[in-house]
Each structure stands twice: as C-alpha cells, then as structure tokens.
Design a protein around this motif. Structure first.
Motif, mmCIF file in Angstrom:
data_model
loop_
_atom_site.group_PDB
_atom_site.id
_atom_site.type_symbol
_atom_site.label_atom_id
_atom_site.label_comp_id
_atom_site.label_asym_id
_atom_site.label_seq_id
_atom_site.Cartn_x
_atom_site.Cartn_y
_atom_site.Cartn_z
ATOM 1 N N ILE A 38 0.856 -1.184 0.000
ATOM 2 C CA ILE A 38 0.000 0.000 0.000
ATOM 3 C C ILE A 38 0.890 1.232 0.000
ATOM 4 N N SER B 159 1.855 3.296 3.680
ATOM 5 C CA SER B 159 0.947 4.399 3.359
ATOM 6 C C SER B 159 1.276 5.683 4.091
ATOM 7 N N VAL C 47 -6.981 -6.595 1.208
ATOM 8 C CA VAL C 47 -7.438 -5.209 1.367
ATOM 9 C C VAL C 47 -8.769 -5.007 0.653
ATOM 10 N N ARG D 129 -3.054 5.609 -4.159
ATOM 11 C CA ARG D 129 -4.259 6.426 -4.311
ATOM 12 C C ARG D 129 -4.082 7.547 -5.329
ATOM 13 N N HIS E 76 -10.440 -1.998 -1.448
ATOM 14 C CA HIS E 76 -10.023 -0.753 -2.065
ATOM 15 C C HIS E 76 -10.983 -0.336 -3.170
ATOM 16 N N CYS F 136 -5.946 3.977 -6.827
ATOM 17 C CA CYS F 136 -6.626 2.904 -6.089
ATOM 18 C C CYS F 136 -6.499 3.215 -4.595
ATOM 19 N N ARG F 137 -7.567 3.654 -4.000
ATOM 20 C CA ARG F 137 -7.552 4.029 -2.593
ATOM 21 C C ARG F 137 -7.947 2.836 -1.728
ATOM 22 N N VAL F 138 -7.056 2.440 -0.823
ATOM 23 C CA VAL F 138 -7.352 1.351 0.104
ATOM 24 C C VAL F 138 -8.199 1.907 1.242
ATOM 25 N N ARG F 139 -9.370 1.274 1.465
ATOM 26 C CA ARG F 139 -10.292 1.735 2.507
ATOM 27 C C ARG F 139 -10.022 1.073 3.852
ATOM 28 N N LEU G 128 -0.662 -0.686 -4.629
ATOM 29 C CA LEU G 128 -1.857 0.142 -4.723
ATOM 30 C C LEU G 128 -1.522 1.560 -4.273
#
Length: 448
Positions: free
Chosen positions: A12, A177, A156, A37, A158, A139-142, A35
């Motif tokens: 991430i 991150s 993850v 964002r 995302h 690609c935003r990891v939530r 990934l």
C-alpha cells in the motif's frame, strides 16, 4: 522463482518505502501489487498525496547504498535523469552554530542532489521493469481484510480507478501508506491494542522555492546546509538539482514559519545567522511558486512492544517512525527498514510457515535502524518550546555533542567518523570509542 513464500503480496503506497518493498517482495512472491491512491505521473512531477515532496529532500549515503541493493542501476539512472553529484563535506557547505562553515575535507564518498519527485520517478521506472510487479494508480485502500478468526490480515478492500469497490486477497500486506491509519484501524477492528507513541512536537514550517542558477554563481559548493541555533530556530537547505536549478527550503520552528511570497522569502533568508543563502538567491530568478509545508511532530510507534500482532501484515517507513524532515533521514531510514525486511524474507525461504512471525521479528530487528535517527530527532529538545518528554540525560548529551563538534573541527579523523554517522553509514556508538571520548573529555576539562 526459487522457493516462493506465497502467490500474492500487496504493497500500500508507491512512495520510496513502498517501491523498495515491492522489489524486495518480487523475489519471493509470484505477483506483487502496489496500490497507490494518487495518479502516478510519467515523469518527475509532484503528487497531490505527498505535499511534502515539493520540499528539499536528502538521500543520505546509507540510503543510496540500501537502494542499490534493490536497484543496482539506481545511481546511474538518477544521474542520467539529472541528479547532481556532490562530494560529501567538500561540495556541501555545512553551517552550524559556532562553526560557520565546517572545514572542507574529502572523506571519499559522494552524495546525489535532486528533487524528491525525481527520486520517485526513477524508482518507479525501475519497478515497472520487474515483470511480476503491478503498479495500480488511483486505487484508494479503505481498510484491511482479515481472516474469520481475526488472527491475520488476508488482503485489502479498495476502490479501483473507476471508483468500483473491490477486495484483493494476499498472503502478506505491506503498509507503506505513511500515516499508518490502515494498520491502526485494523488493530482496533481485530480487538488488539494500538502501539504506544512517543512524540517530539516541533511545529516546524517550510517554504521551498526553485531558482535558476545564475551564470555567475559560486562553483565552490553545490549545496548548503544551514543548521538553526536554539535561539532563532531558523534554518535553510540549498541544493543544486536537475535542470541547472537550485532548490531552496527555508524553515522556522514553533510558528515562526517562512512566507510564501518572493520578497518575504528572500527577506527571511537574510535573517539567517550567515549571509550565504541570502547572497546566493537575492538576485536569482525564481521558477514557479513557493510551496509551504508544516510538520507538527516527530512520532515513533512502539510496535516492538506489542504482545500480539496480526499475521500477514507488516507496516514500514513513516507508519513506524516519522522524523522531522530537517534532518534529512526519512527516505534513508525507510529504505533501511525494507532492507531488514528483505533479509528476513530471504532467511525464511523454504520454511514451512515462513510468514507467521515476520512482523514481530521485523519490529525487533529494525530497532537498531531507528535508534540513531531517533536520537538525532531528540536534539529538537534544544528548543524551549519543543513538546514532549526530554530524555533524562539530554543536557549531558547536548554538552558532549557540542564538545565533539569542536574536536571534529580540529581533528579530521573524528570529523570523518562524525560524517559517516550523520549519513547513517555507521552507528553513533562509533563516536563513543575510547580515543574519541578521551579527546572530548580533555576539551571539557579545559572548558570547565
């Protein structure tokens, strides 16, 4: 691929730590997915998710050495992209309170001066050459996914570039991150305690501008490091960077932040302890605008003290320890951490359950990496307004450090050791060798 540790690894974040981690993982996993964002630019451009990347950055010699483990061609590629080679302690003029400047001595190694976007751009290009690494921008990891028994992280959740929510499974997730919220939130969701945190509140503000190097500029140096004194807290960095330009960062502590207009910027530079930076830029032409950045505090999270940590998750870089950028340690320490992780993964290749204890082993192994730069970060306690708990021996350390500098000014051999320590090439214990301590104590006795 010999003895893979798993089929899929996720990283991430596509900063320096994330890119190095992806390369380290690529030797042990069939596929690595990074990934990010942000939209990843094709060239050396600033990313919106990293506002600090517009400020002056330093890649210490130890950081360059660590990156060469992952990318043997990294140094060559940086120079081809425009990075400026500078001889340590020769081409970089160092000004510290009482020593303006330090003697210029050749200690046999070079550094490279360039902008942070150039470093990331070259690293991304080298990662993209690795066939089993996929870089996925926007690609935003939530949040992190976990196993049913809540013992491990399994992937993850995302949002893809088109906004579509997605789950991606993995054998291991590396959280690079920066802020660390994903790891902290996962610990909460799994019913595990957060690590204790130590903070050093500096409230330092930066303003950074790019200038064309004037035709008649001094060629006696390629960079200037102006360290602040405890009274003013004002400092500066000037580095020659790509495209025949200077990148200049001015800084001020505890609310005394430099302005973002050219006239105010130059006026702030004039207030520095020496006129070196001011004289360089007073008639130079600025390119673009001035960018500001505020850094509230250095933070160290004590993951090594946790009794339990989920399998399949390893945080790295700023997630574990974030330093005052004025010391130029961030990129180097992040890559050194990844180097430790690489060693642990290499050792576990072929084990029956190779990933079960990676995180605890990693947290223990990196303490030696963190000790020296965190000790440097603690020097911010010399400012009366710095928030946090001062080390009990801080005054003794401060006095020893002051005397040590005086010894190093006169003794080239001690200066060489100090320079190597400052570049994180050797541990600070090297400065406690008997022959050095004897010289410092002798000077202390005379001073008293």
């Amino acid at each position: 691929m010999a003895s893979p540790l798993g089929k899929h690894a996720i990283v991430i974040g596509a900063g320096i730590a994330g890119l190095a981690a992806a390369k380290a993982l690529s030797a042990h996993f069939e596929k690595v997915t990074v990934l990010e964002r942000d939209l990843l630019p094709a060239g050396p451009e600033a990313r919106t998710g990293t506002p600090h990347c517009r400020q002056a950055h330093t890649l210490l010699k130890a950081g360059l050495n660590a990156l060469l483990q992952f990318f043997p061609e990294f140094e060559t590629e940086l120079e081809l992209a425009g990075a400026v080679r500078a001889r340590a302690a020769i081409d970089i003029l160092v000004e510290t309170p009482g020593f303006d400047p330090w003697p210029r001595r050749d200690f046999g190694f070079d550094t490279l001066c360039m902008t942070r976007p150039l470093v990331e751009s070259v690293a991304r290009r080298l990662v993209e050459r690795q066939g089993n690494i996929a870089l996925l921008p926007q690609c935003r990891v939530r949040r992190l996914a976990h196993s049913a028994d809540k013992s491990s992280v399994s992937g993850v959740y995302h949002d893809e570039a088109n906004g579509q929510p997605c789950r991606l499974d993995a054998d291991i997730v590396i959280d690079a991150s920066s802020r660390g919220n994903l790891t902290l939130d996962a610990l909460h969701e799994l019913g595990l305690p957060r690590p204790a945190e130590t903070e050093i509140g500096v409230d330092i503000g930066y303003a950074t501008a790019i200038f064309d190097i004037p035709p008649g500029a001094s060629r006696e140096w390629r960079g200037i490091i102006h360290r602040p004194d405890a009274q003013s807290g004002r400092g500066a960095f000037l580095f020659s960077v790509e495209n025949n330009r200077w990148q200049i960062s001015l800084s001020g502590m505890h609310g005394d932040h430099p302005p973002d207009d050219l006239q105010g910027f130059v006026a702030f530079a004039k207030t520095l302890r020496t006129p070196t930076v001011y004289e360089a830029i007073k008639d130079a032409t600025m390119v673009g605008v001035i960018h500001r950045f505020v850094f509230p505090c250095s933070v160290r999270r004590r993951f090594e003290a946790l009794a339990t940590f989920p399998k399949g998750l390893v945080p790295v870089g700023d997630v574990i320890c974030r330093f005052n950028p004025a010391f130029g340690q961030g990129m180097t320490v992040a890559v050194q951490q990844v180097s430790v992780l690489k060693t642990l993964l290499d050792e576990r290749a072929g084990n029956a359950l190779p990933l079960n204890d990676v995180a605890p082993a990693f947290f223990t192994a990196i303490q030696g990496v963190l000790a020296a730069p965190w000790g440097v970060a603690e020097s911010d306690f010399m400012y009366a307004k710095t928030r946090g708990e001062r080390p009990v021996d801080f005054q003794q350390r401060l006095k020893f450090g002051s005397m040590l500098q005086r010894v190093a000014i006169e003794d080239a051999a001690v200066h060489k050791v100090l320079t190597a320590v400052n570049h994180l090439l050797i541990p600070p214990t090297a400065l406690r060798e008997p022959h050095i301590v004897e010289k410092v104590n002798a000077l202390m006795a005379v001073s008293n």
